[in-house]
Design a protein around this motif. Sequence first.
Motif, short mmCIF file in Angstrom:
data_model
loop_
_atom_site.label_atom_id
_atom_site.label_comp_id
_atom_site.label_asym_id
_atom_site.label_seq_id
_atom_site.Cartn_x
_atom_site.Cartn_y
_atom_site.Cartn_z
N ASN A 218 0.85 -1.19 0.00
CA ASN A 218 0.00 0.00 0.00
C ASN A 218 0.89 1.24 0.00
OD1 ASN A 218 -1.98 1.95 0.40
ND2 ASN A 218 -2.14 1.54 2.60
N LEU A 219 0.89 1.98 -1.11
CA LEU A 219 1.72 3.18 -1.23
C LEU A 219 1.05 4.42 -0.66
CD1 LEU A 219 3.22 2.57 -4.78
CD2 LEU A 219 4.23 2.04 -2.55
N GLY A 220 -0.18 4.26 -0.16
CA GLY A 220 -0.83 5.33 0.57
C GLY A 220 -1.53 6.37 -0.29
N PRO A 221 -1.97 7.45 0.35
CA PRO A 221 -2.73 8.50 -0.36
C PRO A 221 -1.81 9.50 -1.05
CG PRO A 221 -2.56 9.05 1.95
CD PRO A 221 -1.88 7.71 1.79
N ASN A 222 -2.44 10.35 -1.88
CA ASN A 222 -1.77 11.53 -2.44
C ASN A 222 -0.53 11.17 -3.26
OD1 ASN A 222 -1.65 14.34 -2.82
ND2 ASN A 222 -0.23 14.59 -1.11
N LEU A 223 -0.64 10.13 -4.09
CA LEU A 223 0.51 9.70 -4.89
C LEU A 223 0.31 10.10 -6.36
CD1 LEU A 223 3.17 8.00 -4.70
CD2 LEU A 223 1.83 6.10 -5.61
N PRO A 224 1.24 10.82 -6.94
CA PRO A 224 1.13 11.17 -8.37
C PRO A 224 1.03 9.92 -9.23
CG PRO A 224 2.83 12.49 -7.31
CD PRO A 224 2.43 11.44 -6.32
N MET A 225 0.23 9.96 -10.27
CA MET A 225 0.03 8.80 -11.12
C MET A 225 1.34 8.37 -11.78
SD MET A 225 -3.13 8.12 -10.71
CE MET A 225 -3.41 6.94 -12.02
N ALA A 226 2.18 9.33 -12.14
CA ALA A 226 3.45 8.98 -12.77
C ALA A 226 4.33 8.18 -11.82
CB ALA A 226 4.18 10.25 -13.22
N SER A 227 4.28 8.52 -10.52
CA SER A 227 5.07 7.79 -9.52
C SER A 227 4.54 6.36 -9.36
CB SER A 227 5.03 8.53 -8.19
OG SER A 227 5.81 7.85 -7.22
N LEU A 228 3.23 6.22 -9.36
CA LEU A 228 2.64 4.89 -9.27
C LEU A 228 3.04 4.04 -10.49
CD1 LEU A 228 0.84 2.82 -7.89
CD2 LEU A 228 -1.15 3.92 -8.94
N ALA A 229 3.06 4.67 -11.66
CA ALA A 229 3.47 3.95 -12.88
C ALA A 229 4.91 3.46 -12.76
CB ALA A 229 3.30 4.86 -14.09
N ARG A 230 5.79 4.29 -12.19
CA ARG A 230 7.19 3.87 -12.01
C ARG A 230 7.29 2.71 -11.03
NH1 ARG A 230 8.02 9.50 -12.58
NH2 ARG A 230 7.92 9.87 -10.33
N ALA A 231 6.49 2.76 -9.96
CA ALA A 231 6.50 1.67 -8.99
C ALA A 231 6.07 0.35 -9.65
CB ALA A 231 5.58 2.00 -7.82
N ILE A 232 5.10 0.43 -10.53
CA ILE A 232 4.62 -0.77 -11.22
C ILE A 232 5.71 -1.34 -12.13
CG2 ILE A 232 2.96 -1.61 -12.92
CD1 ILE A 232 0.97 0.42 -11.74
N ARG A 233 6.43 -0.48 -12.81
CA ARG A 233 7.49 -0.97 -13.70
C ARG A 233 8.59 -1.66 -12.90
NH1 ARG A 233 6.47 4.02 -16.37
NH2 ARG A 233 8.25 5.04 -15.35
N VAL A 234 8.86 -1.17 -11.70
CA VAL A 234 9.92 -1.76 -10.87
C VAL A 234 9.44 -3.03 -10.19
CG1 VAL A 234 11.37 -1.41 -8.83
CG2 VAL A 234 11.08 0.44 -10.49
N GLN A 235 8.25 -2.99 -9.58
CA GLN A 235 7.76 -4.10 -8.77
C GLN A 235 7.09 -5.21 -9.59
OE1 GLN A 235 8.28 -4.37 -5.44
NE2 GLN A 235 9.45 -2.47 -5.51
N GLN A 236 6.61 -4.87 -10.79
CA GLN A 236 5.95 -5.85 -11.66
C GLN A 236 4.81 -6.59 -10.94
OE1 GLN A 236 6.85 -6.66 -15.16
NE2 GLN A 236 7.66 -4.58 -14.79
N PRO A 237 3.84 -5.88 -10.40
CA PRO A 237 2.73 -6.53 -9.70
C PRO A 237 1.77 -7.20 -10.67
CG PRO A 237 2.27 -4.20 -9.89
CD PRO A 237 3.66 -4.40 -10.43
N LYS A 238 1.02 -8.14 -10.14
CA LYS A 238 -0.02 -8.78 -10.94
C LYS A 238 -1.32 -7.99 -10.87
CE LYS A 238 -1.97 -13.39 -11.68
NZ LYS A 238 -1.95 -14.81 -11.22
N LEU A 239 -1.50 -7.26 -9.76
CA LEU A 239 -2.73 -6.50 -9.51
C LEU A 239 -2.37 -5.11 -9.01
CD1 LEU A 239 -5.84 -6.30 -9.02
CD2 LEU A 239 -5.43 -7.32 -6.78
N VAL A 240 -3.10 -4.12 -9.51
CA VAL A 240 -2.95 -2.73 -9.05
C VAL A 240 -4.33 -2.21 -8.66
CG1 VAL A 240 -2.29 -0.38 -9.65
CG2 VAL A 240 -0.98 -2.32 -10.56
N TRP A 241 -4.46 -1.67 -7.45
CA TRP A 241 -5.73 -1.05 -7.07
C TRP A 241 -5.53 0.45 -6.92
CZ3 TRP A 241 -2.90 -3.16 -2.92
CH2 TRP A 241 -2.72 -2.33 -1.81
#
Length: 326
Positions: A218-241
Amino acid sequence: MKSFKTFIRNRATRLVQVVDTLLKTRQLAGLLNVSVSTIKRWVDLGELPATRTVGGHRLVPLSGALRFAAERGLPTDRLERFLADSASATATPGEGAGPVTWEDLATALKRGRSAAARNLILRAYASSHDAAALADDLIRPSMESIGHDWERRSLDIYQEHRASRIVEGALMELLRSRTPPPVGSPVAIGASPQGDLYTLPGLLAELTLRELGWDAVNLGPNLPMASLARAIRVQQPKLVWLSVCHLGDESLFIQEYKSFYASASRTGAAVVLGGSALTPALRASLVAASFGDRMAHLREFARRISPTDAGSPDTSSMERPGTIEP
């Protein structure tokens, strides 16, 4: 022996509706006539249900101890006597007698009774171990009630903030009590977009997914969408909420979301959207693997895309002070 165990199990189920005291390890060790280290080992192995305090101390729900003792063939007479004594001596309306209701929790939160509210949340979870039900049936209506009272000016904003912090603390306690997911568990990442300050949906989504065996981040509230996109590229999750409970600029969100979704899609992640700010018109302009209005929706979706998980609901939202959605 089988009929006796069935009797004890049924009795424990009925009695948890009367009172479900949380026992310290030393207290339970005395009631079961075993060592404290044995109780701790059972808890750490996941055989005996328990929560943990902020300080890391194990607390075992009495109902879970009764069921465990019956299944192991351990003596239950002391537990039964302790339960009877607790029910008669300590039960007070809304805090020890009967099932926990959202009205009980809302009352405790509005009055700022942090210990009582915490115990209600922990007791409700100990009796069901169902984060989706905790979110959809207990916490959400309680916070909505507080939000409605704030809108009518019968509560001050500080009381809504205080209630949120109390619930946050209890949820963090539940998360800390869970055994870390094993290596190789499916990864899920979630957050709320920039400008959305609500924390409860993310914590409830994390607890829901952890129940299913997901390695939920859980990366918490108030997160820029671009930052979340970078986290996904690094972590390679199967699910994103993504929990969207407040939007300042809807047009900007649509623009940023479309860029984010294109990036997430390239990793193969399934994106789930929820939250009270997602109006029907806004949903129609967005693409996602799934939309949800309750934690139960997230749970069911997560169960279907991961063959190793068990179940938990969708995310809850908080549109105004006190409302919860993903």
